[in-house]
Motif scaffolding. Structure first.
Motif, PDB file in Angstrom:
ATOM      1  N   LEU A 108       0.816  -1.211   0.000  1.00  0.00           N
ATOM      2  CA  LEU A 108       0.000   0.000   0.000  1.00  0.00           C
ATOM      3  C   LEU A 108       0.854   1.268   0.000  1.00  0.00           C
ATOM      4  CD1 LEU A 108      -2.730   1.407   0.138  1.00  0.00           C
ATOM      5  CD2 LEU A 108      -2.749   1.009   2.614  1.00  0.00           C
ATOM      6  N   GLY A 109       1.952   1.256   0.769  1.00  0.00           N
ATOM      7  CA  GLY A 109       2.844   2.422   0.789  1.00  0.00           C
ATOM      8  C   GLY A 109       3.370   2.702  -0.608  1.00  0.00           C
ATOM      9  N   HIS A 110       3.785   1.663  -1.298  1.00  0.00           N
ATOM     10  CA  HIS A 110       4.308   1.798  -2.662  1.00  0.00           C
ATOM     11  C   HIS A 110       3.212   2.276  -3.615  1.00  0.00           C
ATOM     12  CE1 HIS A 110       5.397   0.163  -6.675  1.00  0.00           C
ATOM     13  NE2 HIS A 110       6.569   0.689  -6.359  1.00  0.00           N
ATOM     14  N   ALA A 111       1.988   1.779  -3.422  1.00  0.00           N
ATOM     15  CA  ALA A 111       0.867   2.217  -4.274  1.00  0.00           C
ATOM     16  C   ALA A 111       0.631   3.716  -4.091  1.00  0.00           C
ATOM     17  CB  ALA A 111      -0.398   1.430  -3.925  1.00  0.00           C
ATOM     18  N   ILE A 112       0.689   4.176  -2.849  1.00  0.00           N
ATOM     19  CA  ILE A 112       0.473   5.609  -2.587  1.00  0.00           C
ATOM     20  C   ILE A 112       1.596   6.435  -3.219  1.00  0.00           C
ATOM     21  CG2 ILE A 112       0.391   7.359  -0.734  1.00  0.00           C
ATOM     22  CD1 ILE A 112      -1.194   5.257   0.926  1.00  0.00           C
ATOM     23  N   LEU A 113       2.822   5.933  -3.104  1.00  0.00           N
ATOM     24  CA  LEU A 113       3.948   6.630  -3.734  1.00  0.00           C
ATOM     25  C   LEU A 113       3.767   6.694  -5.253  1.00  0.00           C
ATOM     26  CD1 LEU A 113       6.698   7.982  -3.365  1.00  0.00           C
ATOM     27  CD2 LEU A 113       7.756   5.715  -3.448  1.00  0.00           C
ATOM     28  N   GLU A 191       2.050  -2.836  12.292  1.00  0.00           N
ATOM     29  CA  GLU A 191       1.270  -3.444  11.211  1.00  0.00           C
ATOM     30  C   GLU A 191       0.975  -4.905  11.555  1.00  0.00           C
ATOM     31  OE1 GLU A 191      -0.125  -1.958   8.644  1.00  0.00           O
ATOM     32  OE2 GLU A 191      -0.867  -3.830   7.774  1.00  0.00           O
ATOM     33  N   LYS A 192      -0.286  -5.258  11.516  1.00  0.00           N
ATOM     34  CA  LYS A 192      -0.764  -6.628  11.731  1.00  0.00           C
ATOM     35  C   LYS A 192      -0.071  -7.339  12.912  1.00  0.00           C
ATOM     36  CE  LYS A 192      -2.380  -7.259   6.993  1.00  0.00           C
ATOM     37  NZ  LYS A 192      -1.962  -6.081   6.255  1.00  0.00           N
ATOM     38  N   PRO A 193      -0.200  -6.789  14.131  1.00  0.00           N
ATOM     39  CA  PRO A 193       0.470  -7.412  15.284  1.00  0.00           C
ATOM     40  C   PRO A 193      -0.258  -8.664  15.774  1.00  0.00           C
ATOM     41  CG  PRO A 193      -0.893  -5.591  16.006  1.00  0.00           C
ATOM     42  CD  PRO A 193      -1.005  -5.624  14.502  1.00  0.00           C
ATOM     43  N   LYS A 194       0.475  -9.543  16.443  1.00  0.00           N
ATOM     44  CA  LYS A 194      -0.184 -10.621  17.201  1.00  0.00           C
ATOM     45  C   LYS A 194      -0.908  -9.947  18.343  1.00  0.00           C
ATOM     46  CE  LYS A 194       3.479 -13.973  16.598  1.00  0.00           C
ATOM     47  NZ  LYS A 194       4.775 -14.190  17.213  1.00  0.00           N
ATOM     48  N   ILE A 218       8.018   7.679   2.451  1.00  0.00           N
ATOM     49  CA  ILE A 218       7.770   6.335   1.877  1.00  0.00           C
ATOM     50  C   ILE A 218       8.984   5.893   1.060  1.00  0.00           C
ATOM     51  CG2 ILE A 218       6.349   4.949   0.314  1.00  0.00           C
ATOM     52  CD1 ILE A 218       4.001   6.831   0.905  1.00  0.00           C
ATOM     53  N   ARG A 219       9.542   6.850   0.304  1.00  0.00           N
ATOM     54  CA  ARG A 219      10.696   6.519  -0.532  1.00  0.00           C
ATOM     55  C   ARG A 219      11.839   5.929   0.312  1.00  0.00           C
ATOM     56  NH1 ARG A 219      10.207  11.195  -3.079  1.00  0.00           N
ATOM     57  NH2 ARG A 219       8.876  10.599  -4.794  1.00  0.00           N
ATOM     58  N   LYS A 220      11.932   6.404   1.563  1.00  0.00           N
ATOM     59  CA  LYS A 220      13.024   5.911   2.431  1.00  0.00           C
ATOM     60  C   LYS A 220      12.595   4.716   3.277  1.00  0.00           C
ATOM     61  CE  LYS A 220      14.901  10.552   2.932  1.00  0.00           C
ATOM     62  NZ  LYS A 220      14.473  11.752   3.660  1.00  0.00           N
ATOM     63  N   THR A 221      11.331   4.307   3.147  1.00  0.00           N
ATOM     64  CA  THR A 221      10.825   3.221   4.000  1.00  0.00           C
ATOM     65  C   THR A 221      11.169   1.860   3.404  1.00  0.00           C
ATOM     66  OG1 THR A 221       9.014   4.629   4.740  1.00  0.00           O
ATOM     67  CG2 THR A 221       8.733   2.266   5.080  1.00  0.00           C
ATOM     68  N   LYS A 222      11.801   1.014   4.201  1.00  0.00           N
ATOM     69  CA  LYS A 222      12.181  -0.321   3.708  1.00  0.00           C
ATOM     70  C   LYS A 222      10.961  -1.242   3.753  1.00  0.00           C
ATOM     71  CE  LYS A 222      17.022  -0.150   4.393  1.00  0.00           C
ATOM     72  NZ  LYS A 222      17.274   1.001   5.273  1.00  0.00           N
ATOM     73  N   GLU A 228       6.284  -6.062   2.063  1.00  0.00           N
ATOM     74  CA  GLU A 228       5.643  -4.945   1.353  1.00  0.00           C
ATOM     75  C   GLU A 228       6.038  -3.605   1.982  1.00  0.00           C
ATOM     76  OE1 GLU A 228       1.430  -5.683   1.578  1.00  0.00           O
ATOM     77  OE2 GLU A 228       1.508  -7.065  -0.117  1.00  0.00           O
ATOM     78  N   VAL A 229       6.034  -2.542   1.162  1.00  0.00           N
ATOM     79  CA  VAL A 229       6.264  -1.198   1.693  1.00  0.00           C
ATOM     80  C   VAL A 229       4.964  -0.763   2.369  1.00  0.00           C
ATOM     81  CG1 VAL A 229       6.864   1.176   1.140  1.00  0.00           C
ATOM     82  CG2 VAL A 229       7.924  -0.698  -0.133  1.00  0.00           C
TER      83      VAL A 229
END
Ligand code: UTP
Length: 279
Positions: A108-113, A191-194, A218-222, A228-229
């Protein structure tokens, strides 16, 4: 003022196979209107008039939906069916719709970027159309509630909903300091924790207001969870650098990305909107 809204719609919608094999999940109808149109109408209510879609292969029907269909209009001209197109025609006439593609499904992060070219250097809303948000009492739409808050606080805002403990693993989950009724300043996001790792039961749903500095973040987010980003990771960074708010919206949200939520939404809209002549 928020005038632009991004719809990331590149996902495969695998939970709805085979229905989504050749048809986008966002075009699935809730009674007589595709999910994506509910999202657009919600945003229009918030004063937004510019819509960007991040699509993928097999999603052309979304672009067709927000364009004229001369043959069809000619065919039904003068018949009683013409009025069934009134709302969509008015959406097309009064708003701008643009499209770009996410070539690879990198999250989703990549889609937004990928939508940056459509948004430019403006604050913007994001709608995940498979989350259907309804305000049954006729109050302001969820996005309208959020844009109002943005005008006051001028920072990114995520919509949150309290979910049962055994469902937190499906969502991004926040921790926050209460600011006022239903509003938190985000201090953590996972994100999606137990369930044992979840910082709260406040889950992020598919409505966001983002400030444009998010693109550089986002560009710097691994890549994170599932490789997924994740927009959640970028938002946590933004919260650490400045401020991100979480807003417990007024209204009801249906998870139409799941079969159960989709059926529930269909029944609800049929009884409370369609039969009452409200949609
Ligand atoms: P989901 O994971 O809920 O959607 O992503 P999906 O992948 O289409 O559905 P399932 O799980 O296979 O049934 C949330 C939203 O983010 C978009 C999706 O289109 C959906 O609206 N998305 C996700 C993208 O546009 N690109 C991505 O790389 C990932």
């Amino acid at each position: 003022m928020i005038k632009k809204c991004l719809f990331p719609v590149a996902g495969y919608g695998t939970r709805f196979l085979p229905a989504t094999k050749a048809m986008p999940k966002e075009m699935l109808p809730i009674v007589n209107k595709p999910l994506v149109q509910y999202g657009v109408e919600e945003a229009v209510e918030a004063g937004i008039d510019n819509f960007g879609f991040v699509t993928g292969r097999g999603k052309r029907s979304i672009a067709d939906h927000f364009d004229y269909s001369y043959e069809l209009e000619h065919q039904i001209k003068g018949s009683g069916k013409e009025e069934l197109l009134t709302t969509i025609r008015s959406l097309i006439n009064n708003n701008k719709f643009t499209f770009t593609r996410q070539n690879e499904m990198l999250g989703l992060g990549h889609a937004i970027l990928s939508g940056q070219t459509l948004i430019g250097d403006n604050p913007f809303a994001v709608v995940l159309a498979d989350d259907l948000c309804l305000v049954d009492d006729g109050g302001p739409s969820v996005l309208a509630q959020m844009t109002k808050l943005y005008n006051q606080f001028r920072c990114s805002i995520v919509a949150i909903q309290e979910v049962p403990e055994d469902e937190v693993h499906k969502y991004g989950v926040i921790a926050g300091e209460p600011m006022k009724d239903g509003l938190f300043r985000v201090t953590d996001m996972v994100e999606k924790p137990k369930k044992e790792d979840a910082p709260s039961r406040y889950a992020i749903i598919g409505r966001y207001i983002l400030t444009p500095d998010i693109f550089d973040i986002i560009r710097k987010t691994k890549p994170g969870k599932n490789g997924e980003v994740q927009i959640t990771d970028a938002l946590l960074q933004q919260a650490k650098d400045g401020c991100v708010l979480a807003y417990k919206f007024k209204g009801r949200r249906f998870d139409c990305g799941s079969i159960e939520g989709f059926v529930e939404a269909t029944n609800h809209v049929y009884e409370n909107y369609y039969k009452q002549g409200r949609n």
